[in-house]
Design a protein around this motif. Structure first.
Motif, mmCIF file in Angstrom:
data_model
loop_
_atom_site.group_PDB
_atom_site.id
_atom_site.type_symbol
_atom_site.label_atom_id
_atom_site.label_comp_id
_atom_site.label_asym_id
_atom_site.label_seq_id
_atom_site.Cartn_x
_atom_site.Cartn_y
_atom_site.Cartn_z
ATOM 1 N N VAL A 100 -38.265 -9.479 7.379
ATOM 2 C CA VAL A 100 -37.266 -10.312 8.043
ATOM 3 C C VAL A 100 -37.902 -11.588 8.572
ATOM 4 N N TYR A 101 -39.060 -11.466 9.239
ATOM 5 C CA TYR A 101 -39.650 -12.593 9.944
ATOM 6 C C TYR A 101 -40.663 -13.391 9.124
ATOM 7 N N GLY A 102 -41.221 -12.787 8.102
ATOM 8 C CA GLY A 102 -42.210 -13.496 7.291
ATOM 9 C C GLY A 102 -41.554 -14.588 6.464
ATOM 10 N N PRO A 103 -42.299 -15.653 6.153
ATOM 11 C CA PRO A 103 -41.717 -16.734 5.345
ATOM 12 C C PRO A 103 -41.430 -16.273 3.923
ATOM 13 N N PHE A 105 -41.103 -16.438 -0.101
ATOM 14 C CA PHE A 105 -42.007 -16.906 -1.148
ATOM 15 C C PHE A 105 -43.443 -17.018 -0.630
ATOM 16 N N GLY A 106 -43.811 -16.167 0.333
ATOM 17 C CA GLY A 106 -45.177 -16.146 0.848
ATOM 18 C C GLY A 106 -45.571 -17.398 1.616
ATOM 19 N N GLY A 107 -44.609 -18.238 1.935
ATOM 20 C CA GLY A 107 -44.906 -19.492 2.639
ATOM 21 C C GLY A 107 -45.031 -20.682 1.709
ATOM 22 N N TYR A 108 -44.786 -20.465 0.432
ATOM 23 C CA TYR A 108 -44.808 -21.577 -0.523
ATOM 24 C C TYR A 108 -43.483 -22.337 -0.445
ATOM 25 N N ASP A 109 -43.525 -23.608 -0.738
ATOM 26 C CA ASP A 109 -42.362 -24.479 -0.673
ATOM 27 C C ASP A 109 -41.338 -24.044 -1.733
ATOM 28 N N VAL A 113 -41.345 -24.045 -5.816
ATOM 29 C CA VAL A 113 -41.219 -22.773 -6.528
ATOM 30 C C VAL A 113 -40.080 -22.881 -7.544
ATOM 31 N N ALA A 114 -38.989 -23.541 -7.161
ATOM 32 C CA ALA A 114 -37.865 -23.737 -8.083
ATOM 33 C C ALA A 114 -38.285 -24.539 -9.314
ATOM 34 N N ARG A 115 -39.291 -25.414 -9.148
ATOM 35 C CA ARG A 115 -39.811 -26.196 -10.279
ATOM 36 C C ARG A 115 -40.856 -25.428 -11.078
ATOM 37 N N GLY A 116 -41.269 -24.262 -10.554
ATOM 38 C CA GLY A 116 -42.234 -23.438 -11.270
ATOM 39 C C GLY A 116 -43.674 -23.635 -10.844
ATOM 40 N N VAL A 117 -43.899 -24.211 -9.657
ATOM 41 C CA VAL A 117 -45.269 -24.405 -9.165
ATOM 42 C C VAL A 117 -45.373 -23.880 -7.732
ATOM 43 N N THR A 118 -46.592 -23.490 -7.355
ATOM 44 C CA THR A 118 -46.823 -23.014 -5.994
ATOM 45 C C THR A 118 -47.525 -24.102 -5.196
ATOM 46 N N VAL A 119 -46.842 -24.603 -4.186
ATOM 47 C CA VAL A 119 -47.384 -25.613 -3.278
ATOM 48 C C VAL A 119 -47.245 -25.042 -1.872
ATOM 49 N N ALA A 120 -48.341 -25.044 -1.135
ATOM 50 C CA ALA A 120 -48.345 -24.461 0.200
ATOM 51 C C ALA A 120 -47.352 -25.164 1.108
ATOM 52 N N GLY A 121 -46.568 -24.375 1.827
ATOM 53 C CA GLY A 121 -45.660 -24.926 2.822
ATOM 54 C C GLY A 121 -46.422 -25.274 4.094
ATOM 55 N N ASN A 122 -45.916 -26.240 4.816
ATOM 56 C CA ASN A 122 -46.478 -26.647 6.099
ATOM 57 C C ASN A 122 -45.648 -25.970 7.181
ATOM 58 N N VAL A 129 -32.437 -20.464 6.686
ATOM 59 C CA VAL A 129 -31.226 -20.486 5.885
ATOM 60 C C VAL A 129 -30.903 -19.043 5.529
ATOM 61 N N GLU A 130 -29.667 -18.645 5.779
ATOM 62 C CA GLU A 130 -29.230 -17.275 5.513
ATOM 63 C C GLU A 130 -30.160 -16.262 6.194
ATOM 64 N N ASP A 131 -30.539 -16.554 7.424
ATOM 65 C CA ASP A 131 -31.424 -15.689 8.231
ATOM 66 C C ASP A 131 -32.771 -15.423 7.562
ATOM 67 N N ARG A 132 -33.238 -16.405 6.799
ATOM 68 C CA ARG A 132 -34.559 -16.305 6.174
ATOM 69 C C ARG A 132 -35.345 -17.571 6.489
ATOM 70 N N LEU A 133 -36.653 -17.397 6.677
ATOM 71 C CA LEU A 133 -37.546 -18.509 7.016
ATOM 72 C C LEU A 133 -38.131 -19.108 5.746
ATOM 73 N N PHE A 134 -38.024 -20.432 5.625
ATOM 74 C CA PHE A 134 -38.605 -21.166 4.512
ATOM 75 C C PHE A 134 -39.528 -22.246 5.075
ATOM 76 N N LEU A 135 -40.685 -22.391 4.462
ATOM 77 C CA LEU A 135 -41.635 -23.448 4.834
ATOM 78 C C LEU A 135 -41.704 -24.451 3.696
ATOM 79 N N PHE A 136 -41.916 -25.715 4.046
ATOM 80 C CA PHE A 136 -41.889 -26.793 3.056
ATOM 81 C C PHE A 136 -43.156 -27.626 3.136
#
Length: 169
Positions: A100-103, A105-109, A113-122, A129-136
């Motif tokens: 519930v509380y963890g970001p 996609f593992g904290g990836y932007d 990820v939608a473009r098919g690459v893993t870039v670390a979120g800040n 969004v929808e009770d989920r944490l996203f980092l960018f």
């Protein structure tokens, strides 16, 4: 080549050599430094400290609606990384429900990820969004995602399993 000729060449090329070295050193200082997060892990962790999401408290995003740095006294290991929290209550909540509380996609932007690459979120650029944490990784990515999450989420969710599989354990 005679010693006198070598000395003459060095006398006019020495300033050029020194300027070239100075220019290289200056350019090295102006280049952007790479992200401090390791982008080869399933959960983003600082490559120097080993802390998940740079030591920010993942529960504070939900409880305080802001990114707050956790305290060294309230740490917990989960998912192969160390997490920090602001207090014991946040730590207990996270350990009871890390999904519930963890970001996501593992904290990836998620826009990357939608473009098919893993870039670390800040951890400073986040959205719930929808009770989920996203980092960018960038403010612009966060703003685009918040404006139209349905544009990014389905693609990110579809691509994430393959990207996650390629990340080492």
């Amino acid at each position: 080549m005679t010693a006198q000729r070598q000395q003459r060449i060095w006398s006019w090329s020495k300033p050029l050599f020194c300027r070239a070295i100075a220019a290289i050193l200056l350019a090295a200082q102006l280049l952007p430094v790479g992200a401090p997060a390791a982008t080869t892990q399933r959960i983003i962790a600082n490559r120097f400290s080993g802390l998940a999401i740079d030591g920010f408290d993942p529960v504070s995003y939900f409880v305080d609606d802001q990114a707050l740095v956790g305290e060294e006294d309230f740490e917990a290991a989960q998912g192969g990384v160390v997490w920090r929290f602001r207090n014991e209550g946040n730590r207990a909540s996270f350990l009871a429900h890390p999904e519930v509380y963890g970001p996501q996609f593992g904290g990836y932007d998620p826009t990357d990820v939608a473009r098919g690459v893993t870039v670390a979120g800040n951890p400073r650029f986040f959205a719930i969004v929808e009770d989920r944490l996203f980092l960018f990784s960038r403010e612009e990515s966060r703003d685009a995602f918040k404006a139209d999450p349905e544009r990014y989420l389905p693609r990110a969710e579809a691509r994430w399993p393959a990207l996650e599989e390629d990340l080492p354990q």
